[in-house]
Design an enzyme around this catalytic site. Structure first.
Site, PDB file in Angstrom:
ATOM      1  N   PHE A  73      37.952 -50.338  31.381  1.00 36.52           N
ATOM      2  CA  PHE A  73      38.237 -49.333  32.412  1.00 36.52           C
ATOM      3  C   PHE A  73      39.696 -49.393  32.849  1.00 36.52           C
ATOM      4  CE2 PHE A  73      33.502 -49.295  32.825  1.00 36.52           C
ATOM      5  CZ  PHE A  73      33.332 -47.942  32.580  1.00 36.52           C
ATOM      6  N   SER A  74      39.965 -49.461  34.141  1.00 34.75           N
ATOM      7  CA  SER A  74      41.327 -49.242  34.641  1.00 34.75           C
ATOM      8  C   SER A  74      42.313 -50.350  34.329  1.00 34.75           C
ATOM      9  CB  SER A  74      41.299 -49.000  36.150  1.00 34.75           C
ATOM     10  OG  SER A  74      40.718 -47.745  36.434  1.00 34.75           O
ATOM     11  N   THR A  75      41.861 -51.443  33.755  1.00 37.23           N
ATOM     12  CA  THR A  75      42.834 -52.392  33.213  1.00 37.23           C
ATOM     13  C   THR A  75      43.758 -51.660  32.251  1.00 37.23           C
ATOM     14  OG1 THR A  75      41.351 -54.266  33.512  1.00 37.23           O
ATOM     15  CG2 THR A  75      43.081 -54.509  31.868  1.00 37.23           C
TER      16      THR A  75
END
Length: 374
Positions: free
Chosen positions: A65-67
């Site tokens: 995800f937002s990593t």
């Protein structure tokens, strides 16, 4: 760090990983760390499939995800290093359609600091639309900002990816995934481990995600909380295992997220700090700029106080709250970051999504690594 010291930290981190898996609270975990450009940890534990028949490997891909927003920000900075993009140029200069409805003064810097004012998605947005590049870029370009661009910061959970990704596409002529490979992954030798959308050939070595308490944590958020009401306005676009395991989602370029290995993400951050086998992504002067404090205050979507650089969060708990550390975390507990003071790059990926008080593994492992290099 000496070879014996590196072997010791590798063994200690490996033991912590095995303990987490044996506790039954985790499924599959990866940790990697670089110190002054040298790989000192590349460890994993657990399984890579729901049946438990296949062990997780260091080269197993995990959607984080937002990593992946850290990959997107890094791509922008590499392009800026080459003179292809300017932080203070309006996005509409590169992408004219984006200037509609009061966004004509929104700059690349505003996009990197979540200050454009367009964190919202339509209430009835579907996964099929989410995976359609042209559809999403048209939707984002037509949105009216919720605040004057640059006047506040509020986490652009999904829209960050299309705002920056389409700007990159207009400049380079490459899709975001192609640009990431060309400008970041290939120079670092990780073109088979650092992705936005996956090539179809890589699906087989991508571990499915499983739910811990993350979906329940999202469910417990009051519907009026801005993040739930605006950023993820319906269940079908919640950042859950159900979405991440969809074939069409994994194949789509969605630069608000990324699929990676821990060692590839750590290598990227190490190459922001300095040279990794002769490759440095940006200059020391640009590093000071992008990892310095750009925004500090209440986030209008997350409702807490956050410090941000240009595309990265600073001083997160996993970073021991230290503002010399910058990076990005992802839904369910993944994270990758660089610690400028220690010369340390760290990444943690996981297959079991957890949140809230249960989200302790990344901090535990980062503290373990820090204890050996401080």
């Amino acid at each position: 760090m000496s070879r014996s010291a590196s072997a010791d930290v590798q063994a200690r981190v490996g033991a912590v990983l095995e303990g987490l898996v044996e506790s039954g609270e985790e499924s599959g975990l990866q940790v990697a760390a670089y110190l002054n450009g040298e790989l000192i940890v590349d460890a994993c534990a657990g399984v890579a499939d729901r049946s438990g028949g296949e062990s997780l490997r260091p080269d197993t891909l995990i959607h984080s995800f937002s990593t992946g927003k850290g990959f997107t920000a890094t791509l922008v900075h590499v392009l800026a290093e080459r003179g292809l993009i300017d932080y203070d140029t309006p996005i509409a200069y590169y992408w004219p359609e984006f200037g509609a409805h009061g966004k004509e003064r929104a700059t690349v810097r505003h996009a990197l600091t979540h200050a454009v004012g367009v964190p919202q998605l339509p209430a009835a947005i579907t996964p099929a639309e989410l995976c359609d590049w042209d559809t999403m870029c048209a939707i984002v370009a037509e949105q009216e900002p919720l605040w004057e661009p640059g006047s506040a910061s509020g986490y652009h959970g999904w829209t960050f990816g299309w705002i920056i990704g389409e700007t990159v596409r207009r400049i380079t002529g490459l899709t975001p995934g192609e640009a990431l490979r060309t400008y970041v992954a290939e120079p670092l030798g990780v073109s088979d481990e650092l992705f936005f959308g996956l090539p179809e050939s890589e699906l087989a070595r991508t571990a499915p995600l499983v739910e811990g308490n993350w979906a329940a944590w999202l469910e417990a958020l009051p519907p009026t909380v801005p993040f739930r009401q605006l950023v993820v306005p319906n269940r079908s676009v919640w950042t859950t295992a159900e979405l991440a395991n969809r074939r069409e989602y994994l194949l789509a370029d969605v630069p608000a997220g990324g699929t990676t290995t821990a060692r590839a993400a750590a290598r990227m951050y190490a190459a922001l700090l300095g040279e990794v086998e002769g490759v440095r992504l940006i200059s020391p002067e640009r590093l000071e700029l992008v990892a310095g404090v750009a925004v500090d205050g209440k986030d209008r979507m997350l409702l807490g106080r956050y410090t941000k650089g240009l595309g990265y969060f600073l001083g997160l708990p996993e970073m021991a709250g230290e503002l010399m550390a910058f990076g990005h975390h992802g839904s369910g507990g993944s994270i990758a970051f660089a610690d400028r003071e220690r010369g340390l790059a760290f990444a943690f990926t996981r297959t079991r999504l957890v949140g809230g008080a249960a989200d302790t593994a990344a901090r535990l492992l980062a503290d373990e690594v820090r204890s050996h290099v401080s």
